[in-house]
Design a protein around this motif. Structure first.
Motif, PDB file in Angstrom:
ATOM      1  N   LEU A 228      -7.654 -18.453  21.936  1.00 23.38           N
ATOM      2  CA  LEU A 228      -7.547 -17.795  23.240  1.00 23.38           C
ATOM      3  C   LEU A 228      -8.167 -18.652  24.335  1.00 23.38           C
ATOM      4  O   LEU A 228      -7.601 -18.787  25.427  1.00 23.38           O
ATOM      5  CB  LEU A 228      -8.220 -16.425  23.170  1.00 23.38           C
ATOM      6  N   ARG A 229      -9.315 -19.261  24.056  1.00 19.89           N
ATOM      7  CA  ARG A 229      -9.940 -20.161  25.047  1.00 19.89           C
ATOM      8  C   ARG A 229      -9.053 -21.373  25.327  1.00 19.89           C
ATOM      9  O   ARG A 229      -8.922 -21.814  26.469  1.00 19.89           O
ATOM     10  CB  ARG A 229     -11.306 -20.612  24.539  1.00 19.89           C
ATOM     11  N   GLU A 230      -8.441 -21.900  24.270  1.00 23.14           N
ATOM     12  CA  GLU A 230      -7.537 -23.046  24.424  1.00 23.14           C
ATOM     13  C   GLU A 230      -6.316 -22.665  25.278  1.00 23.14           C
ATOM     14  O   GLU A 230      -5.908 -23.415  26.155  1.00 23.14           O
ATOM     15  CB  GLU A 230      -7.091 -23.522  23.047  1.00 23.14           C
ATOM     16  N   ASP A 231      -5.749 -21.488  25.020  1.00 23.97           N
ATOM     17  CA  ASP A 231      -4.607 -21.015  25.809  1.00 23.97           C
ATOM     18  C   ASP A 231      -4.984 -20.834  27.273  1.00 23.97           C
ATOM     19  O   ASP A 231      -4.231 -21.217  28.173  1.00 23.97           O
ATOM     20  CB  ASP A 231      -4.062 -19.699  25.249  1.00 23.97           C
ATOM     21  N   LEU A 232      -6.164 -20.254  27.513  1.00 24.82           N
ATOM     22  CA  LEU A 232      -6.615 -20.049  28.885  1.00 24.82           C
ATOM     23  C   LEU A 232      -6.806 -21.387  29.595  1.00 24.82           C
ATOM     24  O   LEU A 232      -6.398 -21.546  30.745  1.00 24.82           O
ATOM     25  CB  LEU A 232      -7.911 -19.245  28.909  1.00 24.82           C
TER      26      LEU A 232
ATOM     27  N   GLU B 161       3.410 -14.847  37.211  1.00 15.28           N
ATOM     28  CA  GLU B 161       3.312 -14.583  35.775  1.00 15.28           C
ATOM     29  C   GLU B 161       2.183 -15.399  35.153  1.00 15.28           C
ATOM     30  O   GLU B 161       1.444 -14.904  34.297  1.00 15.28           O
ATOM     31  CB  GLU B 161       4.634 -14.917  35.096  1.00 15.28           C
ATOM     32  N   ARG B 162       2.014 -16.629  35.585  1.00 12.82           N
ATOM     33  CA  ARG B 162       0.927 -17.474  35.085  1.00 12.82           C
ATOM     34  C   ARG B 162      -0.424 -16.863  35.410  1.00 12.82           C
ATOM     35  O   ARG B 162      -1.320 -16.806  34.570  1.00 12.82           O
ATOM     36  CB  ARG B 162       1.048 -18.870  35.678  1.00 12.82           C
ATOM     37  N   GLN B 163      -0.577 -16.359  36.641  1.00 18.00           N
ATOM     38  CA  GLN B 163      -1.833 -15.712  37.038  1.00 18.00           C
ATOM     39  C   GLN B 163      -2.079 -14.447  36.203  1.00 18.00           C
ATOM     40  O   GLN B 163      -3.213 -14.179  35.785  1.00 18.00           O
ATOM     41  CB  GLN B 163      -1.808 -15.359  38.535  1.00 18.00           C
ATOM     42  N   ALA B 164      -1.022 -13.685  35.941  1.00 13.34           N
ATOM     43  CA  ALA B 164      -1.154 -12.481  35.115  1.00 13.34           C
ATOM     44  C   ALA B 164      -1.562 -12.850  33.690  1.00 13.34           C
ATOM     45  O   ALA B 164      -2.394 -12.163  33.076  1.00 13.34           O
ATOM     46  CB  ALA B 164       0.158 -11.697  35.113  1.00 13.34           C
ATOM     47  N   MET B 165      -0.998 -13.924  33.169  1.00 14.88           N
ATOM     48  CA  MET B 165      -1.346 -14.376  31.821  1.00 14.88           C
ATOM     49  C   MET B 165      -2.809 -14.824  31.770  1.00 14.88           C
ATOM     50  O   MET B 165      -3.516 -14.545  30.798  1.00 14.88           O
ATOM     51  CB  MET B 165      -0.415 -15.510  31.399  1.00 14.88           C
ATOM     52  N   MET B 166      -3.276 -15.507  32.811  1.00 19.89           N
ATOM     53  CA  MET B 166      -4.673 -15.938  32.854  1.00 19.89           C
ATOM     54  C   MET B 166      -5.601 -14.726  32.928  1.00 19.89           C
ATOM     55  O   MET B 166      -6.632 -14.683  32.246  1.00 19.89           O
ATOM     56  CB  MET B 166      -4.914 -16.872  34.050  1.00 19.89           C
ATOM     57  N   THR B 167      -5.237 -13.737  33.732  1.00 17.54           N
ATOM     58  CA  THR B 167      -6.047 -12.525  33.848  1.00 17.54           C
ATOM     59  C   THR B 167      -6.140 -11.812  32.509  1.00 17.54           C
ATOM     60  O   THR B 167      -7.221 -11.398  32.085  1.00 17.54           O
ATOM     61  CB  THR B 167      -5.463 -11.581  34.917  1.00 17.54           C
TER      62      THR B 167
ATOM     63  N   ARG C 152      -8.412 -13.747  30.148  1.00 19.78           N
ATOM     64  CA  ARG C 152      -9.833 -13.569  30.493  1.00 19.78           C
ATOM     65  C   ARG C 152     -10.337 -12.200  30.053  1.00 19.78           C
ATOM     66  O   ARG C 152     -11.462 -12.069  29.570  1.00 19.78           O
ATOM     67  CB  ARG C 152     -10.023 -13.746  31.997  1.00 19.78           C
ATOM     68  N   GLU C 153      -9.510 -11.169  30.247  1.00 21.72           N
ATOM     69  CA  GLU C 153      -9.903  -9.818  29.831  1.00 21.72           C
ATOM     70  C   GLU C 153     -10.088  -9.753  28.318  1.00 21.72           C
ATOM     71  O   GLU C 153     -11.042  -9.139  27.830  1.00 21.72           O
ATOM     72  CB  GLU C 153      -8.863  -8.797  30.274  1.00 21.72           C
ATOM     73  N   GLU C 154      -9.177 -10.364  27.565  1.00 23.26           N
ATOM     74  CA  GLU C 154      -9.302 -10.350  26.115  1.00 23.26           C
ATOM     75  C   GLU C 154     -10.509 -11.142  25.645  1.00 23.26           C
ATOM     76  O   GLU C 154     -11.186 -10.734  24.706  1.00 23.26           O
ATOM     77  CB  GLU C 154      -8.012 -10.875  25.473  1.00 23.26           C
TER      78      GLU C 154
ATOM     79  N   TYR D 245     -13.261  -9.187  23.421  1.00 25.02           N
ATOM     80  CA  TYR D 245     -13.348  -9.480  22.005  1.00 25.02           C
ATOM     81  C   TYR D 245     -14.257 -10.641  21.645  1.00 25.02           C
ATOM     82  O   TYR D 245     -14.692 -10.731  20.513  1.00 25.02           O
ATOM     83  CB  TYR D 245     -11.948  -9.780  21.441  1.00 25.02           C
ATOM     84  N   CYS D 246     -14.510 -11.533  22.587  1.00 28.15           N
ATOM     85  CA  CYS D 246     -15.185 -12.784  22.214  1.00 28.15           C
ATOM     86  C   CYS D 246     -16.570 -12.954  22.788  1.00 28.15           C
ATOM     87  O   CYS D 246     -17.333 -13.778  22.302  1.00 28.15           O
ATOM     88  CB  CYS D 246     -14.308 -13.969  22.630  1.00 28.15           C
TER      89      CYS D 246
END
Length: 145
Positions: free
Chosen positions: A99-103, A128-134, A137-139, A143-144
């Motif tokens: 998840l960190r790598e994807d972000l 969409e990119r901004q939504a994916m980043m948000t 970050r929330e996940e 979870y982490c």
């Protein structure tokens, strides 16, 4: 030309077959080892190898832990519950690292693309990119951290 195409297709098919089995174990020195062959005299874990996720899909910690197979009895006196807890922790750590790598990819690459259902490349829009980043970050926060 036809022979070249056939050779490439066969090599890709063989790669998928070879990547299907992966075994993980800890040797007598405490070093984690990975191999396509299970060890003969130690407890090992069969790793599920699958295709990489599509861009934008993030792992969720609700996955089940990998299947553990005992090659022989291990010298460690850990119970099954402790082993399952340890495996769950390792799985969560791996998912958080992904998840960190994807972000990081999303943050550092404003021009991202993906393959749609028709096999065509399409560009991911800024919204969409901004939504994916948000969402990433929330996940991470949930979870982490």
């Amino acid at each position: 030309m036809r022979n070249t195409v056939i050779a490439i297709a066969l090599s890709l098919a063989c790669t998928q077959v070879m990547a299907a089995k992966l075994y993980k174990w800890v040797d007598e020195n405490g070093v984690t080892q990975f191999s396509q062959q299970p060890p003969a005299s130690q407890q090992y874990e069969r790793m599920n190898v699958s295709a990489p996720p599509q861009l934008g899909s993030t792992p969720t910690p609700a996955h089940t832990p990998p299947e553990t197979q005992a090659g022989t009895s291990s010298e460690s006196g850990s119970t099954a519950a402790q082993q399952a807890e340890r495996e769950q922790k390792e799985l969560r750590e791996a998912q958080c690292a992904k998840l960190r790598e994807d972000l990081k990819t999303l943050e550092n690459n404003p021009r991202l693309g993906r393959t749609n259902a028709d096999g065509q490349m399409e560009r991911i829009g800024e919204d969409e990119r901004q939504a994916m980043m948000t969402r990433a970050r929330e996940e991470l926060a949930s979870y982490c951290d």
